[in-house]
Design an enzyme around this catalytic site. Structure first.
Site, PDB file in Angstrom:
ATOM      1  N   PHE A   1      -0.095   6.304  -3.266  1.00 43.44           N
ATOM      2  CA  PHE A   1      -0.626   6.273  -4.624  1.00 43.44           C
ATOM      3  C   PHE A   1      -1.840   5.360  -4.736  1.00 43.44           C
ATOM      4  O   PHE A   1      -2.676   5.533  -5.586  1.00 43.44           O
ATOM      5  CB  PHE A   1       0.464   5.751  -5.562  1.00 43.44           C
ATOM      6  CG  PHE A   1       1.037   4.444  -5.086  1.00 43.44           C
ATOM      7  CD1 PHE A   1       0.394   3.252  -5.387  1.00 43.44           C
ATOM      8  CD2 PHE A   1       2.178   4.418  -4.285  1.00 43.44           C
ATOM      9  CE1 PHE A   1       0.905   2.051  -4.910  1.00 43.44           C
ATOM     10  CE2 PHE A   1       2.681   3.211  -3.811  1.00 43.44           C
ATOM     11  CZ  PHE A   1       2.037   2.026  -4.118  1.00 43.44           C
ATOM     12  N   GLY A   2      -1.911   4.312  -3.885  1.00 40.05           N
ATOM     13  CA  GLY A   2      -2.957   3.310  -4.013  1.00 40.05           C
ATOM     14  C   GLY A   2      -2.464   1.980  -3.479  1.00 40.05           C
ATOM     15  O   GLY A   2      -1.578   1.951  -2.630  1.00 40.05           O
TER      16      GLY A   2
ATOM     17  N   ARG B   1       0.847  -1.186   0.000  1.00 44.01           N
ATOM     18  CA  ARG B   1       0.000   0.000   0.000  1.00 44.01           C
ATOM     19  C   ARG B   1       0.878   1.229   0.000  1.00 44.01           C
ATOM     20  O   ARG B   1       1.958   1.205   0.577  1.00 44.01           O
ATOM     21  CB  ARG B   1      -0.833   0.039   1.285  1.00 44.01           C
ATOM     22  CG  ARG B   1      -2.152  -0.658   1.181  1.00 44.01           C
ATOM     23  CD  ARG B   1      -2.924  -0.450   2.482  1.00 44.01           C
ATOM     24  NE  ARG B   1      -3.638  -1.635   2.866  1.00 44.01           N
ATOM     25  CZ  ARG B   1      -4.779  -2.041   2.321  1.00 44.01           C
ATOM     26  NH1 ARG B   1      -5.322  -1.330   1.350  1.00 44.01           N
ATOM     27  NH2 ARG B   1      -5.361  -3.144   2.729  1.00 44.01           N
ATOM     28  N   GLY B   2       0.418   2.263  -0.611  1.00 41.13           N
ATOM     29  CA  GLY B   2       1.198   3.498  -0.578  1.00 41.13           C
ATOM     30  C   GLY B   2       0.276   4.663  -0.750  1.00 41.13           C
ATOM     31  O   GLY B   2      -0.946   4.494  -0.826  1.00 41.13           O
TER      32      GLY B   2
ATOM     33  N   ASP C   1      12.391   8.825  -5.555  1.00 34.35           N
ATOM     34  CA  ASP C   1      11.859   8.232  -4.329  1.00 34.35           C
ATOM     35  C   ASP C   1      12.611   6.955  -3.991  1.00 34.35           C
ATOM     36  O   ASP C   1      12.013   5.924  -3.715  1.00 34.35           O
ATOM     37  CB  ASP C   1      10.352   7.974  -4.479  1.00 34.35           C
ATOM     38  CG  ASP C   1       9.650   7.870  -3.124  1.00 34.35           C
ATOM     39  OD1 ASP C   1      10.243   8.288  -2.104  1.00 34.35           O
ATOM     40  OD2 ASP C   1       8.519   7.362  -3.079  1.00 34.35           O
TER      41      ASP C   1
ATOM     42  N   VAL D   1      -1.276  -2.278  -4.088  1.00 34.48           N
ATOM     43  CA  VAL D   1      -0.668  -3.233  -5.008  1.00 34.48           C
ATOM     44  C   VAL D   1      -1.234  -4.619  -4.696  1.00 34.48           C
ATOM     45  O   VAL D   1      -1.298  -5.015  -3.526  1.00 34.48           O
ATOM     46  CB  VAL D   1       0.868  -3.261  -4.859  1.00 34.48           C
ATOM     47  CG1 VAL D   1       1.473  -4.185  -5.905  1.00 34.48           C
ATOM     48  CG2 VAL D   1       1.448  -1.866  -4.974  1.00 34.48           C
TER      49      VAL D   1
END
Ligand SMILES: *[C@@H]1O[C@H](CO)[C@@H](O)[C@H](O)[C@H]1NC(C)=O
Ligand SMILES: *[C@@H]1O[C@H](CO)[C@@H](O)[C@H](O)[C@H]1NC(C)=O
Ligand SMILES: *[C@@H]1O[C@H](CO)[C@@H](O)[C@H](O)[C@H]1NC(C)=O
Ligand SMILES: *[C@@H]1O[C@H](CO)[C@@H](O)[C@H](O)[C@H]1NC(C)=O
Ligand SMILES: *[C@@H]1O[C@H](CO)[C@@H](O)[C@H](O)[C@H]1NC(C)=O
Ligand SMILES: *[C@@H]1O[C@H](CO)[C@@H](O)[C@H](O)[C@H]1NC(C)=O
Ligand SMILES: *[C@@H]1O[C@H](CO)[C@@H](O)[C@H](O)[C@H]1NC(C)=O
Ligand SMILES: *[C@@H]1O[C@H](CO)[C@@H](O)[C@H](O)[C@H]1NC(C)=O
Length: 904
Positions: free
Chosen positions: A626-627, A623-624, A741, A629
């Site tokens: 951005f959304g 999870r991040g 990043d 996985v």
């Protein structure tokens, strides 16, 4: 007492020293401003103070005392500087130490202007030194130790002149001393007022008579009446119950009143306050004395008996007094006292939370300035730019400092009531402030903010919100109206338009709107984006649909007047909207079929295929921001990682296609490979090869942490792999790519523990071959962010090198870049580790590596890591240099292991 040598390693804020000195059981004696070490007549070893403090100037004064003259070195500090701190190392945490300082002015500057300033220990202001009244001036404190370093500071006061100091001593005291009778005063320090060797008149006694080097002054002039000679009878006492361990020599004399009367000590005190009194009695006389003990007229202990050969200690406290009268009133035989001490009781304010301190340190680092933020933010005096309530930081004012973005660290300052980021070059959306539930005043004026973001809704206590002179666009969100306590909302000079939410239209709230495109509560129209003032304004009401405010679906109601002009306008508006909508749809419809000839192997997946592959998005593997996985399995059995972007992080269709195109070009064994993508049903999905080994972060810190299996050689191999991947991005690919990043969770491992760099989501291509940098809004992860990029916004490959250096430090030290535990000096990995590694002090190497690494290999890796995190980007190595050094470190470690294999 034998002299012992030991080594103290201490980290100061801006440097590192290894100090070797000889001591008397932990004595530290600093000659402030002195250049040489020497041993004085009492065999105490003195050293220069210059490794314990980094500020101030030094000089020497000729000091005439009676017939003899001596030269005294001293250190003075510019008046403009607030705190000037020594960091005193303390050997034994949870012990008690005596700290003694001497301040000498002696007209060293020829100005006859003796200074006044305050002195603080840890968080407590302990006293005010006023050299006008007395020169030299001595201060002595008893301090309960709680950390391995103790800040001792001299602080300039307004109009006080420049602080000056000549010596500083630290002496460990017996365990548990000076705590008896202090139950009403937990966690207090003591400031010495009197320490008198009763009945002794021949000068003061200290080390070596007192092994703790307290100074016992002679018994003179405290009682003008009843002066009697001291007794000097040597007897032995059982002193084991005396926590303070008074020296026998001191107990061997007493003041004894040879008549049936009252023995007085009248003791004036400097300030109104609370005081601690310790009285020592020893039965040195052949008869037992018996008497009442009175302090300031009140009987504290009646009929107290001192028996022959017995020693005892009594403790008393007095609150709110300016003088003391200690009286012993005879009952039987003669009253006597052998020694006493009087201390002012000093409150030690508690420290600010470590989360706050580390957040502020990160913010300071990100400003690129030395704001002088050291030790505790609130005490003894609040840092510049900060205000506190007690030990809680409630106000932060960074106006006019270039911040460029509101970093996530601001969200850690949970107690803030006032945050002023006026004129700090902020751009983009208001973000990272949602956790500041106590915030009452938020000033973001004079920036380049373009959107309200979604954080403001949560600031339920907000009273003042100043957003004037920004670049805010679009409409004012409804949710602002839900901030019930808001009484000033300044939106002046932005690019806002439309109707203000009606919920903002209330008496208790002042809304300022001038200088926007068109913004009001009224039914007066805002005709169009390109509001043409020459067109007569028609009467329309625009009612926003509450559910879809952000999408600006407008329902337009025709007002009473209007006419052909308005009809025309409305028609053109509708046509405009329709065309715009068509355009968006068209983009969605056509983009997946764009020219695929140079797309390498990347496939286009349908949403249906993705759903099937992930078993309807069943297993989340990451999870991040951005959304999420998901784990997926393609029809050919190949495992993939499926990255689904959140709505709000989605790129515009063009940017998405661009990014996918870029990713599909990149093929390298140390870069995670893009298998394909899906761009359908408003979804933006990337499909990557799946790496079963998890991320480097999982291995170092994960829940089922397999850190033990990550040997030094393996860590070096991982760093070599990752550096190869990054080297390809920087130098091998066209266009050159800056990752932006790099961090442990973006380095993934396959089943053979080969490392691959992933997540180019934030990456930036440098299109022109000769461009040295790109200017961007700062993105990245706290703890890994290049401070220079942060302050200049100029992104270069060296920013990746910085982040990579942080990863190397993590591999070496086995800890995360930011922690909130330990001492503030250790919160930030870079600040903490750099001085140790520079000095080749490998005690900070991860415990699980100890004893299994070749020192030369470690030295190589450590030095290149340290160079990579240089603040000045030009002094950092390139990734290619870094890779070369790491390869060497790796091969050294390999041969070391091979040699071990031979011998064993
Ligand atoms: C103190 O030292 C600084 C530089 O270290 C120097 O600029 C300043 O003039 C000195 N001040 C005095 C009063 O000597
Ligand atoms: C440190 O203090 C503890 C008590 O807190 C004591 O037991 C120990 O002996 C002390 N250690 C040294 C090295 O003085
Ligand atoms: C220092 O002492 C002088 C003389 O007693 C007095 O005038 C001055 O106010 C004192 N300064 C401070 C800061 O206490
Ligand atoms: C006082 O102390 C000095 C040394 O400090 C010593 O020489 C002298 O004999 C002492 N006098 C008495 C009366 O004990
Ligand atoms: C000294 O007193 C303590 C108790 O206060 C006792 O335990 C110890 O045995 C005594 N030591 C001697 C030598 O009398
Ligand atoms: C903003 O800050 C800069 C310094 O960073 C200063 O020069 C400028 O005057 C400030 N502008 C305003 C409007 O405060
Ligand atoms: C915001 O800060 C600026 C500069 O400090 C100040 O001029 C302005 O009045 C502040 N706004 C409010 C609402 O206090
Ligand atoms: C604030 O914005 C207004 C309108 O855009 C502009 O006229 C003014 O110069 C700005 N103030 C400053 C100090 O930039």
């Amino acid at each position: 007492m034998a002299l012992k040598c030991f080594r103290v390693s201490l980290t100061l804020f801006c440097g590192f020293w290894v100090v070797v000195f000889c001591d008397q059981d932990g004595f530290l004696s600093l000659s402030c401003g002195g250049a040489r070490s020497y041993v004085d007549s009492a065999k105490i070893a003195w050293v220069s103070d210059n490794t314990f403090i980094s500020t101030g100037n030094t000089t020497t004064v000729e000091y005439v005392e009676g017939t003899s003259s001596s030269s005294v070195p001293l250190r003075f500090f510019p008046e403009s500087q607030g705190r000037n701190c020594y960091k005193l190392p303390v050997k034994n945490i949870s012990s008690v130490v005596l700290v003694r300082a001497q301040f000498v002015y002696k007209n060293y500057d020829g100005r006859w202007k003796p200074p006044a300033f305050s002195v603080s220990l840890g968080t407590a202001i302990t006293s005010t030194v006023n050299l006008t009244n007395k020169d030299p001036w001595n201060e002595e404190f008893i301090w309960p130790v709680s950390k391995d370093t103790l800040p001792f500071c001299v602080n300039a006061i307004p109009m006080g002149g420049s602080p000056v100091i000549s010596s500083l001593e630290v002496r460990p005291l017996p365990q548990g001393a000076y705590q008896g009778g202090m139950e009403d005063f937990p966690n207090k320090a003591l400031r010495t007022c009197y320490r008198i060797n009763s009945g002794y008149t021949n000068g003061s006694l200290r080390y070596p008579v007192d092994p703790f080097d307290r100074i016992w002054d002679a018994d003179q002039s405290y009682t003008p009446f009843h002066v009697s000679p001291g007794f000097d009878i040597l007897l032995s006492f059982n002193l084991s119950s005396q926590k303070e361990s008074p020296p026998l020599d001191v107990l061997q004399t007493a003041r004894v009143l040879a008549r049936e009367d009252v023995l007085h000590y009248n003791l004036p005190l400097q300030t109104l306050g609370d005081y601690y009194i310790v009285l020592y009695f020893a039965g040195i006389l052949p008869l037992s004395a018996s008497f009442d003990i009175l302090i300031n007229g009140d009987v504290q202990q009646s009929d107290f008996t001192v028996s022959t050969s017995k020693a005892s200690t009594l403790y008393f406290t007095q609150k709110g007094v300016t003088s003391l009268d200690i009286a012993l009133r005879s009952i039987r035989f003669y009253p006597q006292i052998n020694a006493f001490e009087v201390y002012e009781i000093i409150n030690i304010p508690s420290e600010a939370s470590s989360t706050t301190v580390s957040a502020l340190q990160v913010i300071e680092q990100s400003t690129g300035f030395d704001l002088g933020w050291q030790d505790d933010p609130c005490f003894p005096t609040p840092w510049d730019h900060i205000e506190c309530e007690g030990s809680v930081v409630t106000s932060l004012d960074l106006s006019d400092i270039n911040l460029r973005s509101i970093s996530p660290t601001f969200g850690d300052l949970l107690d803030l009531k006032i945050l002023n980021l006026h004129n700090t070059s902020l751009s983009g959306a208001i973000q990272n402030l949602g956790s500041l539930q106590h915030l009452e005043k938020l000033n973001l004026s004079f920036n380049q903010l373009t959107s309200f973001g979604s954080d403001l809704d949560s600031l339920v206590n907000l009273q003042v919100l100043d957003l004037h002179n920004n670049s805010l666009q679009g409409i004012v969100p409804d949710s602002l109206g839900e901030l019930e306590n808001l009484h000033l909302l300044n939106l002046e000079n932005n690019k806002l338009q439309g109707i203000l939410p009606l919920s903002l239209n209330r008496e208790s709230l002042e809304v300022r709107t001038s200088g926007n495109l068109c913004l009001s509560f009224s039914t007066m129209a805002c005709n169009d984006v390109s509001s043409n003032p020459s067109i007569e304004t028609p009467q329309v009401t625009i009612v926003t649909n509450r559910k879809h405010t952000r999408r600006s679906h407008l329902l337009i109601i025709l007002g009473a007047t209007g006419g052909a002009l308005f009809a025309l306008l409305l028609t053109s508006l509708l046509v405009l909207l329709y065309i715009k909508k068509r355009k968006t749809e068209a983009t969605y419809a056509t983009s997946p079929v764009i020219d695929m000839r140079n797309w390498n192997a990347a496939r286009i997946f349908s949403y249906k295929e993705i759903k099937a592959a992930t078993n309807n998005f069943k297993e989340v593997i990451g999870r991040g921001s951005f959304g999420s996985v998901y784990l997926g399995k393609l029809s050919d059995g190949k495992l993939v990682a499926v990255k689904v972007r959140f709505d709000r992080t989605q790129l515009g269709a063009d940017s998405f296609i661009n990014e996918v195109h870029l990713l599909s070009q990149i093929r390298h064994q140390n870069l995670v490979c893009l298998e394909g993508f899906c761009h359908e049903s408003k979804q933006q999905i990337l499909v990557y090869e799946y790496l079963p080994g998890g991320s480097l972060a999982d291995h170092l810190y994960g829940p089922n942490c397999q850190k033990v299996s990550l040997s030094w050689v393996r860590r070096l191999k991982i760093s070599v792999d990752a550096a190869k991947g990054l080297d390809y991005l920087h130098n091998g690919s066209d266009p050159r790519i800056i990752h932006r990043d790099i961090k442990c969770s973006n380095i993934l491992l396959d089943s053979q523990m080969n490392a691959k760099v992933c997540d180019f989501g934030l990456s930036k291509q440098v299109t022109q071959a000769d461009a040295t940098h790109v200017t961007t809004v700062v993105k990245g992860t706290a703890g890994y962010l290049d401070p220079e990029y942060y302050s200049t916004q100029q992104l270069t490959e060296k920013s990746d090198v910085y982040s990579f250096g942080v990863v190397l430090l993590e591999l070496i030290c086995g800890r995360e870049p930011l922690t909130h535990s330990g001492t503030p000096d250790s919160f930030n990995l870079v600040l903490w580790a750099k001085p140790y590694l520079q000095a080749g002090a490998f005690e900070i190497v991860d415990d699980s590596l100890k004893g299994s690494f070749d020192v030369e290999s470690m030295r190589k890796a450590a030095l290149i890591a340290v160079r990579s995190v240089e603040r000045d980007a030009s002094r950092r190595p390139t990734i290619a240099e870094l890779l070369a050094e790491l390869k060497e470190a790796y091969s050294i470690q390999l041969s070391y292991l091979a040699a071990l294999g031979h011998s064993g």
